[in-house]
Design a protein around this motif. Structure first.
Motif, PDB file in Angstrom:
ATOM      1  N   PRO A 270       0.810  -1.219   0.000  1.00 16.92           N
ATOM      2  CA  PRO A 270       0.000   0.000   0.000  1.00 16.92           C
ATOM      3  C   PRO A 270       0.844   1.270   0.000  1.00 16.92           C
ATOM      4  N   VAL A 271       0.237   2.351  -0.517  1.00 15.83           N
ATOM      5  CA  VAL A 271       0.893   3.655  -0.579  1.00 15.83           C
ATOM      6  C   VAL A 271       0.892   4.284   0.812  1.00 15.83           C
ATOM      7  N   THR A 272       2.036   4.768   1.245  1.00 18.90           N
ATOM      8  CA  THR A 272       2.129   5.359   2.574  1.00 18.90           C
ATOM      9  C   THR A 272       1.579   6.783   2.597  1.00 18.90           C
ATOM     10  N   PHE A 273       1.130   7.220   3.768  1.00 20.93           N
ATOM     11  CA  PHE A 273       0.684   8.614   3.902  1.00 20.93           C
ATOM     12  C   PHE A 273       1.853   9.519   4.276  1.00 20.93           C
ATOM     13  N   VAL A 274       2.915   8.947   4.822  1.00 29.55           N
ATOM     14  CA  VAL A 274       4.185   9.641   5.035  1.00 29.55           C
ATOM     15  C   VAL A 274       5.296   8.651   4.708  1.00 29.55           C
ATOM     16  N   PRO A 275       6.475   9.134   4.371  1.00 29.87           N
ATOM     17  CA  PRO A 275       7.567   8.209   4.073  1.00 29.87           C
ATOM     18  C   PRO A 275       7.901   7.304   5.258  1.00 29.87           C
ATOM     19  N   ARG A 276       8.340   6.093   4.946  1.00 32.48           N
ATOM     20  CA  ARG A 276       8.763   5.165   5.990  1.00 32.48           C
ATOM     21  C   ARG A 276      10.149   5.563   6.521  1.00 32.48           C
ATOM     22  N   PRO A 277      10.467   5.168   7.772  1.00 33.47           N
ATOM     23  CA  PRO A 277       9.617   4.446   8.711  1.00 33.47           C
ATOM     24  C   PRO A 277       8.518   5.346   9.275  1.00 33.47           C
ATOM     25  N   VAL A 278       7.331   4.774   9.467  1.00 34.16           N
ATOM     26  CA  VAL A 278       6.184   5.524   9.945  1.00 34.16           C
ATOM     27  C   VAL A 278       6.161   5.459  11.467  1.00 34.16           C
ATOM     28  N   ALA A 279       6.396   6.585  12.095  1.00 35.53           N
ATOM     29  CA  ALA A 279       6.393   6.644  13.552  1.00 35.53           C
ATOM     30  C   ALA A 279       4.958   6.625  14.075  1.00 35.53           C
TER      31      ALA A 279
END
Length: 630
Positions: free
Chosen positions: A439-448
């Motif tokens: 899936p497409v992230t809402f913020v770049p990884r790593p997601v805190a």
């Protein structure tokens, strides 16, 4: 034997000395804090409600106060902690408090009241998350936050001789929901309400869902807020990256079960009501207040980049403004803020700079005179609508909102182009493959995890969209370089014509301001893709928000949904972009893309790839209707 006896005797001889030593302590049994230099008196009161339940209430009275207005906040977040003394440094003790905007509270000389709601921290009683009105099927008790507010105000005006008998209520988020409840059968002494970033409709676009897509990263909040009275039981995760936590956990229901959420009554309600049924509709505060008489002057405060409750404030404004015959009871303020930023420093949001401290300006010119008018009788010059116009970075005054309706179509075109002219002729499509496994992230990884440290959570809505622009499962329709400004002031509306090879799908649409490749004096903004308004829609609700249905596979269908309100100018030299994708992870749970009755219980085998096709020409071409101000 003799040696053993001698040792035992020696030990016994030493016991009184040991006991005496342990009774010595350099700490006082109960320290009495010095009040030297304090500019207020702190009073702790347990105020009895109509059913006998006592609510823990902190009252801060400025020294020498006389004929002072009262400003109260009701909270589930610990009244003692939120009014605790700060280390003074060289400033001395100050009157402060949660959701206060201290410069406004202290400068106004108000009596500050902060109270724990039922069942939280120092207050007695049961706890229900955002309880509905008493006596309804969703709240079978005889009390709610409106009755508790009424009873509290009644006590305050009778027991605070330093007050003038006028009360205002304000708060942010959950604490912004509570002023809305106070408007139901309000106490006569309630003279003004300021709900800031309030939780209003948990399904349409605030904390729990957005248009049917579940905000699963709020699951830790549900656990910590409800599991214990004092939020002492933490959500435990063994992952450093929330992307891995939610992907490996499977469905939101499976993750909830693994983390013990099935013990939480509110969680079970969420899982049992995935569609917009009466559970959500009858508790939505815009709907509830539309049925109430308009008795208390109210200012709704919204943030244009509110990462938590972007829907509620403007929804309540719409519901109440139609009842404001005289035009002087319902006000709206909207600033370039994240959730609650209006009470603090607000000169930027992430790397985006506003050329001023917008929070300080708003508090000084809008909030402070508004409260002073109704609590002190001081004349004010506050417009019915005060909105910050991003792009030009100027505050604007108006007598209405929205300023314009969404009547100007911005068309998605072949070749991922964008323009105000439609593409005639035969039907053409642009396609991509959506894979729930990636899936497409809402913020770049790593997601805190969600939190207010740094800009990860507070600034994500203004974060640069370039990291996903080149993904093959994200379409980026881009217009030509603008030669004249395009000003929008209202609610953009998505008109998407699309097909999917699956039987369910999510559609994420973003309206983006693309900066020039070089921005003089601000290198970080060169080529920046600033999302002006974006949201998600769960396809199964295309025919009705309370009526989930499978999507006919490979058939172009029309989807219509609103984006969050925006007041923005796309400047010359900039370009307008519209992005389309089918996941926004892990903020929202993954759509399996095959229809299941309840996505909370989707199984691993339900998650399938799907080919998504967006219609970009012909009579049914997709577009975003913009509220362009001519």
């Amino acid at each position: 034997m003799l040696v053993r006896w001698l040792i035992g005797a020696a030990v016994l001889a030493l016991l009184p000395l040991a006991a005496h030593a342990q009774s010595y302590d350099e700490r006082p049994a109960k320290p009495v804090l010095s009040t030297e230099g304090f500019n207020f008196e702190r009073r702790i009161v347990e105020i009895a409600m109509r059913d006998g339940v006592k609510l823990h209430t902190v009252i801060l009275v400025p020294k020498g106060a006389k004929d002072a207005g009262i400003l109260m906040t009701r909270t589930p977040y610990n009244a003692d902690g939120l009014t605790s003394l700060q280390k003074s440094g060289d400033l001395g003790a100050v009157l402060d408090g949660y959701d206060s905007a201290p410069d406004v509270v202290v400068g106004g000389g108000y009596i500050r009241v902060v109270q724990d709601v039922r069942g939280k921290y120092g207050s007695q009683g049961i706890y229900m998350m955002n309880p509905a009105q008493a006596g309804t099927k969703w709240n079978p008790t005889k009390t709610d936050d409106s009755t508790d507010t009424y009873d509290t105000i009644d006590w305050l005006v009778k027991h605070l001789p330093e007050s003038n008998g006028k009360v205002g209520i304000l708060g942010i988020s959950y604490d912004g929901f509570l002023p809305l409840m106070a408007l139901i059968n309000p106490h006569p002494a309630l003279k003004v309400a300021v709900p800031m970033n309030p939780m209003v409709d948990g399904w349409r676009g605030d904390d729990w869902f957005h248009n049917g897509a579940f905000r699963q990263t709020n699951m830790p909040y549900v656990w910590e807020q409800v599991a214990t009275k004092d939020n002492s039981s933490p959500w435990i995760s063994s992952y450093a990256d929330d992307y891995d936590l939610y992907l490996n956990g499977g469905s939101a229901g499976a993750i909830g079960k693994a983390h013990g959420l099935e013990q939480i009554g509110f969680w079970n309600k969420i899982v049992a009501h995935p569609a917009y049924d009466s559970f959500w509709a009858e508790q939505a505060m815009d709907t509830v207040l539309a049925k109430q008489p308009l008795k208390v002057p109210t200012m709704l405060v919204a943030s244009q980049w509110d990462q938590k409750d972007i829907y509620g404030a403007t929804a309540v404004y719409r519901a109440l403004k139609s009842k404001d015959a005289g035009g002087d009871m319902v006000y709206l303020s909207m600033g370039p803020w994240y959730h609650g930023q209006e009470i603090g420093a607000a000169s930027n949001l992430g790397p985006v700079k506003w050329d001023q401290d917008t929070g300080k300006t708003w508090r000084r010119t809008v909030l402070s005179p508004f409260l002073a008018h109704y609590l002190k009788g001081i004349p004010m010059d506050v417009a019915p609508v005060t909105v910050f116009e991003s792009g030009t970075n100027e505050w604007r005054r108006s007598d209405r909102w929205p300023i314009a309706e969404a009547t100007t179509p911005l068309y998605l075109k072949p070749g991922e182009k964008l323009g105000f002219d439609a593409t005639p002729g035969d039907v053409q499509t642009v396609d991509y493959v959506s894979d729930p496994a990636k899936p497409v992230t809402f913020v770049p990884r790593p997601v805190a995890p969600i939190g207010y440290d740094g800009d990860h959570w507070t600034g994500w809505l203004t974060s640069d969209q370039r990291p996903v622009s080149s993904r093959p499962d994200v379409l980026s329709f881009t217009g030509a370089v603008l030669t004249a400004p395009v000003k929008i002031a209202g609610v953009p509306v998505v008109h998407l014509t699309a097909s999917t090879s699956g039987t369910d799908s999510d559609w994420v649409v973003k309206l983006i301001d693309v900066y020039p490749d070089q921005v003089p004096g601000d290198r970080a903004m060169g080529g920046y893709q600033l999302a002006v308004a974006m949201d998600i829609f769960r396809g199964r609700y295309r025919e009705g928000l309370g009526n989930p249905k499978p999507i006919a596979a490979n058939v172009p269908l029309k989807y219509e949904f609103a984006l969050p309100a925006s007041d923005h100018v796309f400047l010359p030299g900039h370009r307008i972009m519209v992005q389309v994708q089918s996941s926004w992870f892990p903020l929202y749970d993954r759509n399996p893309q095959s229809f299941v009755p309840n996505i909370f219980f989707a199984k691993p085998g339900d998650y399938v790839k799907a080919t998504q096709k967006i219609v970009v020409s012909g009579a049914d071409a997709s577009f975003v209707a913009l509220p362009v101000v001519q």
